[in-house]
Scaffold this motif. Structure first.
Motif, PDB file in Angstrom:
ATOM      1  N   GLU A  38       0.834  -1.208   0.000  1.00 54.22           N
ATOM      2  CA  GLU A  38       0.000   0.000   0.000  1.00 54.22           C
ATOM      3  C   GLU A  38       0.868   1.258   0.000  1.00 54.22           C
ATOM      4  O   GLU A  38       0.687   2.158  -0.827  1.00 54.22           O
ATOM      5  N   ASN A  39       1.836   1.335   0.940  1.00 54.82           N
ATOM      6  CA  ASN A  39       2.654   2.542   1.088  1.00 54.82           C
ATOM      7  C   ASN A  39       3.522   2.827  -0.129  1.00 54.82           C
ATOM      8  O   ASN A  39       3.824   3.984  -0.429  1.00 54.82           O
ATOM      9  N   SER A  40       3.931   1.784  -0.812  1.00 59.64           N
ATOM     10  CA  SER A  40       4.790   1.967  -1.979  1.00 59.64           C
ATOM     11  C   SER A  40       4.037   2.528  -3.179  1.00 59.64           C
ATOM     12  O   SER A  40       4.637   3.056  -4.115  1.00 59.64           O
ATOM     13  N   GLY A  41       2.710   2.391  -3.171  1.00 55.38           N
ATOM     14  CA  GLY A  41       1.900   2.826  -4.308  1.00 55.38           C
ATOM     15  C   GLY A  41       1.601   1.717  -5.298  1.00 55.38           C
ATOM     16  O   GLY A  41       0.906   1.943  -6.299  1.00 55.38           O
ATOM     17  N   LEU A  42       2.091   0.510  -5.036  1.00 53.91           N
ATOM     18  CA  LEU A  42       1.898  -0.597  -5.980  1.00 53.91           C
ATOM     19  C   LEU A  42       0.424  -0.908  -6.211  1.00 53.91           C
ATOM     20  O   LEU A  42      -0.007  -1.091  -7.353  1.00 53.91           O
ATOM     21  N   LEU A  43      -0.360  -0.976  -5.142  1.00 56.38           N
ATOM     22  CA  LEU A  43      -1.762  -1.367  -5.285  1.00 56.38           C
ATOM     23  C   LEU A  43      -2.559  -0.351  -6.090  1.00 56.38           C
ATOM     24  O   LEU A  43      -3.516  -0.708  -6.777  1.00 56.38           O
ATOM     25  N   LYS A  44      -2.161   0.915  -6.017  1.00 54.83           N
ATOM     26  CA  LYS A  44      -2.861   1.949  -6.785  1.00 54.83           C
ATOM     27  C   LYS A  44      -2.673   1.760  -8.283  1.00 54.83           C
ATOM     28  O   LYS A  44      -3.450   2.264  -9.088  1.00 54.83           O
ATOM     29  N   VAL A  45      -1.625   1.022  -8.648  1.00 56.64           N
ATOM     30  CA  VAL A  45      -1.378   0.715 -10.058  1.00 56.64           C
ATOM     31  C   VAL A  45      -1.991  -0.632 -10.440  1.00 56.64           C
ATOM     32  O   VAL A  45      -2.644  -0.768 -11.479  1.00 56.64           O
ATOM     33  N   LEU A  46      -1.806  -1.639  -9.582  1.00 53.12           N
ATOM     34  CA  LEU A  46      -2.258  -2.991  -9.914  1.00 53.12           C
ATOM     35  C   LEU A  46      -3.776  -3.140  -9.899  1.00 53.12           C
ATOM     36  O   LEU A  46      -4.365  -3.695 -10.835  1.00 53.12           O
ATOM     37  N   LEU A  47      -4.401  -2.686  -8.830  1.00 53.91           N
ATOM     38  CA  LEU A  47      -5.820  -3.005  -8.642  1.00 53.91           C
ATOM     39  C   LEU A  47      -6.745  -2.409  -9.701  1.00 53.91           C
ATOM     40  O   LEU A  47      -7.690  -3.083 -10.123  1.00 53.91           O
ATOM     41  N   ARG A 195      12.502  -2.486   0.382  1.00 54.38           N
ATOM     42  CA  ARG A 195      13.048  -1.503  -0.556  1.00 54.38           C
ATOM     43  C   ARG A 195      11.962  -0.621  -1.187  1.00 54.38           C
ATOM     44  O   ARG A 195      12.182   0.567  -1.428  1.00 54.38           O
ATOM     45  N   ALA A 196      10.785  -1.184  -1.414  1.00 51.73           N
ATOM     46  CA  ALA A 196       9.737  -0.431  -2.104  1.00 51.73           C
ATOM     47  C   ALA A 196       9.233   0.736  -1.268  1.00 51.73           C
ATOM     48  O   ALA A 196       9.101   1.864  -1.761  1.00 51.73           O
ATOM     49  N   ARG A 202      11.906   7.941   0.535  1.00 50.21           N
ATOM     50  CA  ARG A 202      13.308   8.377   0.588  1.00 50.21           C
ATOM     51  C   ARG A 202      13.449   9.893   0.558  1.00 50.21           C
ATOM     52  O   ARG A 202      14.185  10.469   1.367  1.00 50.21           O
ATOM     53  N   ALA A 203      12.741  10.548  -0.340  1.00 50.89           N
ATOM     54  CA  ALA A 203      12.900  12.000  -0.492  1.00 50.89           C
ATOM     55  C   ALA A 203      12.461  12.748   0.760  1.00 50.89           C
ATOM     56  O   ALA A 203      13.112  13.702   1.178  1.00 50.89           O
ATOM     57  N   LYS A 204      11.371  12.298   1.364  1.00 53.12           N
ATOM     58  CA  LYS A 204      10.854  13.034   2.525  1.00 53.12           C
ATOM     59  C   LYS A 204      11.612  12.717   3.816  1.00 53.12           C
ATOM     60  O   LYS A 204      11.583  13.505   4.754  1.00 53.12           O
ATOM     61  N   THR A 205      12.282  11.557   3.871  1.00 52.61           N
ATOM     62  CA  THR A 205      12.992  11.194   5.102  1.00 52.61           C
ATOM     63  C   THR A 205      14.471  11.549   5.069  1.00 52.61           C
ATOM     64  O   THR A 205      15.071  11.814   6.109  1.00 52.61           O
ATOM     65  N   GLY A 206      15.080  11.502   3.882  1.00 50.02           N
ATOM     66  CA  GLY A 206      16.514  11.757   3.790  1.00 50.02           C
ATOM     67  C   GLY A 206      17.370  10.626   4.331  1.00 50.02           C
ATOM     68  O   GLY A 206      18.596  10.769   4.472  1.00 50.02           O
ATOM     69  N   LEU A 207      16.762   9.474   4.622  1.00 44.50           N
ATOM     70  CA  LEU A 207      17.527   8.324   5.114  1.00 44.50           C
ATOM     71  C   LEU A 207      18.328   7.694   3.975  1.00 44.50           C
ATOM     72  O   LEU A 207      17.898   7.703   2.820  1.00 44.50           O
ATOM     73  N   ASN A 261      10.120   6.529  -8.301  1.00 50.79           N
ATOM     74  CA  ASN A 261      11.185   7.472  -8.673  1.00 50.79           C
ATOM     75  C   ASN A 261      12.109   6.882  -9.744  1.00 50.79           C
ATOM     76  O   ASN A 261      13.337   7.024  -9.684  1.00 50.79           O
ATOM     77  N   GLY A 262      11.496   6.190 -10.702  1.00 53.84           N
ATOM     78  CA  GLY A 262      12.249   5.622 -11.815  1.00 53.84           C
ATOM     79  C   GLY A 262      12.951   4.311 -11.528  1.00 53.84           C
ATOM     80  O   GLY A 262      13.590   3.737 -12.415  1.00 53.84           O
ATOM     81  N   GLU A 263      12.809   3.777 -10.311  1.00 51.90           N
ATOM     82  CA  GLU A 263      13.509   2.544  -9.929  1.00 51.90           C
ATOM     83  C   GLU A 263      12.521   1.398  -9.754  1.00 51.90           C
ATOM     84  O   GLU A 263      11.482   1.556  -9.108  1.00 51.90           O
ATOM     85  N   GLN A 264      12.834   0.240 -10.326  1.00 50.36           N
ATOM     86  CA  GLN A 264      11.999  -0.939 -10.121  1.00 50.36           C
ATOM     87  C   GLN A 264      12.215  -1.449  -8.705  1.00 50.36           C
ATOM     88  O   GLN A 264      13.349  -1.659  -8.277  1.00 50.36           O
ATOM     89  N   VAL A 265      11.117  -1.638  -7.955  1.00 53.24           N
ATOM     90  CA  VAL A 265      11.241  -2.016  -6.547  1.00 53.24           C
ATOM     91  C   VAL A 265      10.558  -3.340  -6.222  1.00 53.24           C
ATOM     92  O   VAL A 265      10.707  -3.857  -5.120  1.00 53.24           O
TER      93      VAL A 265
END
Length: 278
Positions: A38-47, A195-196, A202-207, A261-265
């Protein structure tokens, strides 16, 4: 006319039964899944792709894997999509779940502040990394929610012969992955992430990713239908449609095409079926 009356009554019962059945199986599927999907955004694309192909609407309950499996065990959902093989196998062995299939995989990563106080950057052994964090007393945020990530983290501590509970540097949050990543950023702490979800935050946390690549950090996802013999009221018909679609070429290609962000996760499994337990 008594005969006609009985016939009408019987017809009414049949219509009511059909109405109830139609309501229960009107293309509304309950899926419990881990927060990473859910958090990665995958379901918003798949479902939406699945719904367009089948007409089945999926109601998502995003929780840790442990809670997702428990929802399946109690018959409160129709299908689960999770990532903790030990819990998945136990669910199937108990007779609560059937038709398990591998769906996709990615990996776990250790992330932390750019300063990297435990000097993990560049290491490849996750167990040595856990030991280094403990020795340094570096702050660590645990999911603490019996999710797939939490189960894996606990296994790493056990392999390192470390019990972190009660240590001043160890915080058990009891939160989802996105919230824990935010918390780690605020407290200059380390955490274990899939990783996803890290990619999405990543951008909002800076980790930074400070340790990755150990084969023990492999993170497979499986989908399991709730057993209709144990829970006759579950929507097994549509659960099967989702399982078939997500492991089919269109479903697997949709997973491969998803990027953060352009990366396969997430990486598709291309339909390898395991331990159906049917």
């Amino acid at each position: 006319m008594p005969g006609l009356s009985r016939t009408l009554q019987f017809s009414a019962v049949i219509c009511l039964t059909l109405a109830i059945a139609t309501t229960a199986y009107a293309g509304d599927l309950r899926m419990a899944t881990t927060t990473s999907t859910e958090n990665s955004g995958l379901l918003k694309v798949l479902l939406p792709k699945f719904e367009a192909a089948t007409g089945v609407h999926v109601h998502v309950i995003a929780v840790g894997t442990g809670k997702a499996v428990k929802l399946g065990e109690s018959g409160d959902v129709d299908v689960v999509l999770v990532h903790a093989r030990q819990l998945e196998d136990a669910f199937v062995a108990s007779g609560g779940g059937i038709d398990r299939r591998d769906v996709m995989y990615n990996d776990f990563i250790l992330v932390g502040p750019a300063a990297d106080p435990a000097h993990l950057r560049g290491q490849k052994d996750v167990i040595q990394g856990m030991d280094a964090m403990a020795r340094a007393g570096a702050k660590f945020i645990s999911r603490g929610d019996n999710s797939g990530t939490d189960v894996m983290e606990k296994a790493y501590w056990k392999a390192a012969n470390i019990d972190p509970k009660g240590k001043p540097w160890y915080i058990s949050a009891g939160l989802g992955m996105g919230e824990v990543l935010n918390m780690a950023a605020q407290m200059n702490a380390y955490t274990l992430s899939d990783r996803a979800t890290y990619g999405a935050y990543r951008a909002k946390t800076g980790l930074d990713i400070v340790l990755a690549g150990d084969t023990r950090m492999f993170n497979p996802y499986g989908i399991i239908a709730v057993n209709p013999k144990k829970y006759p009221g579950i929507n097994y018909t549509d659960a099967t449609k989702l399982i078939e679609w997500i492991t089919s070429s269109p479903g697997q290609q949709a997973i491969a095409d998803f990027k953060v962000n352009g990366e396969q996760v997430f990486f598709p499994d291309y339909g390898k079926t395991v331990a159906s337990g049917k």
